[in-house]
Design a protein around this motif. Structure first.
Motif, PDB file in Angstrom:
ATOM      1  N   LEU A 199       0.827  -1.206   0.000  1.00  0.00           N
ATOM      2  CA  LEU A 199       0.000   0.000   0.000  1.00  0.00           C
ATOM      3  C   LEU A 199       0.864   1.260   0.000  1.00  0.00           C
ATOM      4  CD1 LEU A 199      -2.674  -1.020   2.679  1.00  0.00           C
ATOM      5  CD2 LEU A 199      -3.035  -0.875   0.196  1.00  0.00           C
ATOM      6  N   TYR A 200       1.780   1.340   0.947  1.00  0.00           N
ATOM      7  CA  TYR A 200       2.626   2.520   1.116  1.00  0.00           C
ATOM      8  C   TYR A 200       3.477   2.773  -0.128  1.00  0.00           C
ATOM      9  CZ  TYR A 200       6.086   5.619   3.318  1.00  0.00           C
ATOM     10  OH  TYR A 200       6.907   6.673   3.622  1.00  0.00           O
ATOM     11  N   ASP A 201       4.108   1.711  -0.623  1.00  0.00           N
ATOM     12  CA  ASP A 201       5.000   1.863  -1.772  1.00  0.00           C
ATOM     13  C   ASP A 201       4.236   2.222  -3.039  1.00  0.00           C
ATOM     14  OD1 ASP A 201       6.974   1.149   0.023  1.00  0.00           O
ATOM     15  OD2 ASP A 201       7.389  -0.803  -0.896  1.00  0.00           O
ATOM     16  N   THR A 202       3.087   1.607  -3.259  1.00  0.00           N
ATOM     17  CA  THR A 202       2.335   1.865  -4.489  1.00  0.00           C
ATOM     18  C   THR A 202       1.691   3.245  -4.465  1.00  0.00           C
ATOM     19  OG1 THR A 202       1.916  -0.510  -4.697  1.00  0.00           O
ATOM     20  CG2 THR A 202       0.591   0.957  -6.068  1.00  0.00           C
ATOM     21  N   VAL A 203       1.062   3.595  -3.357  1.00  0.00           N
ATOM     22  CA  VAL A 203       0.439   4.921  -3.253  1.00  0.00           C
ATOM     23  C   VAL A 203       1.501   6.018  -3.277  1.00  0.00           C
ATOM     24  CG1 VAL A 203      -0.840   6.474  -1.709  1.00  0.00           C
ATOM     25  CG2 VAL A 203      -1.663   4.148  -2.106  1.00  0.00           C
TER      26      VAL A 203
ATOM     27  N   GLU B 270      -4.918  16.917  23.530  1.00  0.00           N
ATOM     28  CA  GLU B 270      -5.016  18.044  22.591  1.00  0.00           C
ATOM     29  C   GLU B 270      -4.622  17.652  21.173  1.00  0.00           C
ATOM     30  OE1 GLU B 270      -6.162  21.221  23.016  1.00  0.00           O
ATOM     31  OE2 GLU B 270      -6.803  20.539  24.994  1.00  0.00           O
ATOM     32  N   ALA B 271      -3.745  16.645  21.046  1.00  0.00           N
ATOM     33  CA  ALA B 271      -3.258  16.248  19.722  1.00  0.00           C
ATOM     34  C   ALA B 271      -4.334  15.545  18.903  1.00  0.00           C
ATOM     35  CB  ALA B 271      -2.038  15.343  19.865  1.00  0.00           C
ATOM     36  N   GLY B 272      -5.294  14.918  19.556  1.00  0.00           N
ATOM     37  CA  GLY B 272      -6.404  14.290  18.846  1.00  0.00           C
ATOM     38  C   GLY B 272      -5.976  13.135  17.967  1.00  0.00           C
ATOM     39  N   ILE B 273      -6.484  13.115  16.751  1.00  0.00           N
ATOM     40  CA  ILE B 273      -6.188  12.058  15.777  1.00  0.00           C
ATOM     41  C   ILE B 273      -5.430  12.682  14.619  1.00  0.00           C
ATOM     42  CG2 ILE B 273      -7.180  10.396  14.153  1.00  0.00           C
ATOM     43  CD1 ILE B 273      -9.492   9.984  16.094  1.00  0.00           C
ATOM     44  N   ASN B 274      -4.424  11.987  14.140  1.00  0.00           N
ATOM     45  CA  ASN B 274      -3.656  12.439  12.985  1.00  0.00           C
ATOM     46  C   ASN B 274      -3.939  11.523  11.799  1.00  0.00           C
ATOM     47  OD1 ASN B 274      -1.595  14.141  11.723  1.00  0.00           O
ATOM     48  ND2 ASN B 274      -0.392  12.265  11.662  1.00  0.00           N
ATOM     49  N   LEU B 275      -4.230  12.132  10.666  1.00  0.00           N
ATOM     50  CA  LEU B 275      -4.341  11.405   9.405  1.00  0.00           C
ATOM     51  C   LEU B 275      -2.907  11.275   8.890  1.00  0.00           C
ATOM     52  CD1 LEU B 275      -5.987  10.172   7.096  1.00  0.00           C
ATOM     53  CD2 LEU B 275      -6.387  12.496   6.240  1.00  0.00           C
ATOM     54  N   SER B 276      -2.251  10.188   9.294  1.00  0.00           N
ATOM     55  CA  SER B 276      -0.815  10.026   9.062  1.00  0.00           C
ATOM     56  C   SER B 276      -0.468   9.826   7.602  1.00  0.00           C
ATOM     57  CB  SER B 276      -0.282   8.832   9.859  1.00  0.00           C
ATOM     58  OG  SER B 276      -0.536   8.997  11.225  1.00  0.00           O
ATOM     59  N   TYR B 277      -1.248   8.993   6.910  1.00  0.00           N
ATOM     60  CA  TYR B 277      -1.034   8.744   5.483  1.00  0.00           C
ATOM     61  C   TYR B 277      -2.382   8.682   4.805  1.00  0.00           C
ATOM     62  CZ  TYR B 277       3.817   7.842   6.514  1.00  0.00           C
ATOM     63  OH  TYR B 277       5.117   8.000   6.913  1.00  0.00           O
ATOM     64  N   PHE B 278      -2.426   9.193   3.578  1.00  0.00           N
ATOM     65  CA  PHE B 278      -3.660   9.207   2.800  1.00  0.00           C
ATOM     66  C   PHE B 278      -3.266   9.241   1.335  1.00  0.00           C
ATOM     67  CE2 PHE B 278      -6.742  11.401   0.218  1.00  0.00           C
ATOM     68  CZ  PHE B 278      -7.926  10.790   0.582  1.00  0.00           C
ATOM     69  N   GLY B 279      -3.858   8.389   0.533  1.00  0.00           N
ATOM     70  CA  GLY B 279      -3.572   8.471  -0.891  1.00  0.00           C
ATOM     71  C   GLY B 279      -4.271   7.400  -1.693  1.00  0.00           C
ATOM     72  N   LEU B 280      -4.220   7.598  -2.996  1.00  0.00           N
ATOM     73  CA  LEU B 280      -4.830   6.680  -3.954  1.00  0.00           C
ATOM     74  C   LEU B 280      -3.749   5.955  -4.736  1.00  0.00           C
ATOM     75  CD1 LEU B 280      -7.595   9.020  -5.421  1.00  0.00           C
ATOM     76  CD2 LEU B 280      -7.904   7.203  -3.728  1.00  0.00           C
TER      77      LEU B 280
ATOM     78  N   GLY C 137     -12.717  -5.329  -5.848  1.00  0.00           N
ATOM     79  CA  GLY C 137     -11.956  -6.347  -5.145  1.00  0.00           C
ATOM     80  C   GLY C 137     -10.473  -6.082  -5.003  1.00  0.00           C
ATOM     81  N   GLU C 138      -9.962  -5.002  -5.618  1.00  0.00           N
ATOM     82  CA  GLU C 138      -8.537  -4.710  -5.481  1.00  0.00           C
ATOM     83  C   GLU C 138      -8.333  -3.363  -4.808  1.00  0.00           C
ATOM     84  OE1 GLU C 138      -6.668  -4.670  -9.342  1.00  0.00           O
ATOM     85  OE2 GLU C 138      -7.513  -2.749  -9.858  1.00  0.00           O
ATOM     86  N   PRO C 139      -7.199  -3.188  -4.111  1.00  0.00           N
ATOM     87  CA  PRO C 139      -6.942  -1.917  -3.440  1.00  0.00           C
ATOM     88  C   PRO C 139      -6.869  -0.750  -4.435  1.00  0.00           C
ATOM     89  CG  PRO C 139      -5.457  -3.597  -2.616  1.00  0.00           C
ATOM     90  CD  PRO C 139      -6.146  -4.163  -3.829  1.00  0.00           C
ATOM     91  N   ALA C 140      -7.490   0.365  -4.042  1.00  0.00           N
ATOM     92  CA  ALA C 140      -7.455   1.580  -4.861  1.00  0.00           C
ATOM     93  C   ALA C 140      -6.896   2.756  -4.068  1.00  0.00           C
ATOM     94  CB  ALA C 140      -8.858   1.908  -5.375  1.00  0.00           C
ATOM     95  N   GLY C 141      -6.628   2.557  -2.779  1.00  0.00           N
ATOM     96  CA  GLY C 141      -6.075   3.610  -1.937  1.00  0.00           C
ATOM     97  C   GLY C 141      -6.135   3.180  -0.486  1.00  0.00           C
ATOM     98  N   PHE C 142      -5.629   4.041   0.389  1.00  0.00           N
ATOM     99  CA  PHE C 142      -5.700   3.743   1.816  1.00  0.00           C
ATOM    100  C   PHE C 142      -5.486   5.015   2.624  1.00  0.00           C
ATOM    101  CE2 PHE C 142      -1.150   4.031   1.883  1.00  0.00           C
ATOM    102  CZ  PHE C 142      -0.736   4.080   3.199  1.00  0.00           C
TER     103      PHE C 142
END
Length: 192
Positions: free
Chosen positions: A53-57, A106-116, A92-97
């Motif tokens: 996922l990481y490498d392809t996106v 205070e830091a809450g939630i971080n969207l660490s990685y996002f992509g297609l 049926g196949e990955p298109a992003g993550f």
């Protein structure tokens, strides 16, 4: 006498990193995922699948840092209960993550990685997946939701985050030593 330290060959790049924050859930209806698309929160993510996922996106956007992290450290990250991996599937196949990291307080939630995945870019899917990530995070009622992007990312990344309701906090210049062994295509505009 100590042995000389071997330094691996790197390409130094300069990027402007923009940090963003959202302090309340967005209003308005979420754009729906197109027919045939579904997002699945993985109960367990294997290291090979995460690397895929990481490498392809990230291949075209100089996502390099986690490529340098050993498998046992990636496994440790993936085993943490505060990190979740959500995969967009198309036919049926990955298109992003996306990856959420619960930082608490205070830091809450971080969207660490996002992509297609490259084949999913340009079909209007990014906006709906981003809203899915935002809504998933806000369902946990954090104090805030954060994300960052940089000038190595897709040119629509920053405008899409702002359109989704994130506010820019600051932008800083960083210099990254990207190891040549990773074989990443580095745009000339980023090279120092």
């Amino acid at each position: 006498m100590s042995a000389a330290v071997q330094r691996e060959p790197v390409t130094r790049i300069a990027v402007d990193v923009t940090f963003l924050r959202m302090d309340a859930p967005p209003s308005g209806l979420a754009p729906p995922l197109a027919a045939g698309l579904a997002v699945v929160r993985l109960a367990r993510c294997s290291v090979p699948f995460y690397r895929y996922l990481y490498d392809t996106v990230g291949r075209d956007w100089v996502w390099w840092l986690r490529r340098t992290v050993p498998d046992d450290e990636i496994a440790g990250l993936l085993a943490r209960p505060d990190i979740s991996i959500h995969v967009l599937y198309q036919g049926g196949e990955p298109a992003g993550f996306y990856e959420l990291e619960r930082r608490g307080g205070e830091a809450g939630i971080n969207l660490s990685y996002f992509g297609l995945m490259p084949h999913a870019i340009g079909a209007g899917t990014g906006r709906a997946l981003l809203r899915h990530a935002v809504d998933t995070a806000w369902a946990e009622k954090p104090r805030a939701l954060t994300v960052n992007t940089c000038t190595a990312d897709h040119p629509r990344a920053l405008p899409n985050y702002v359109a989704a309701g994130f506010k820019v906090l600051r932008t800083i210049r960083e210099v990254w030593p990207v190891p040549n062994r990773l074989g990443l295509r580095i745009p000339e505009r980023l090279r120092i």
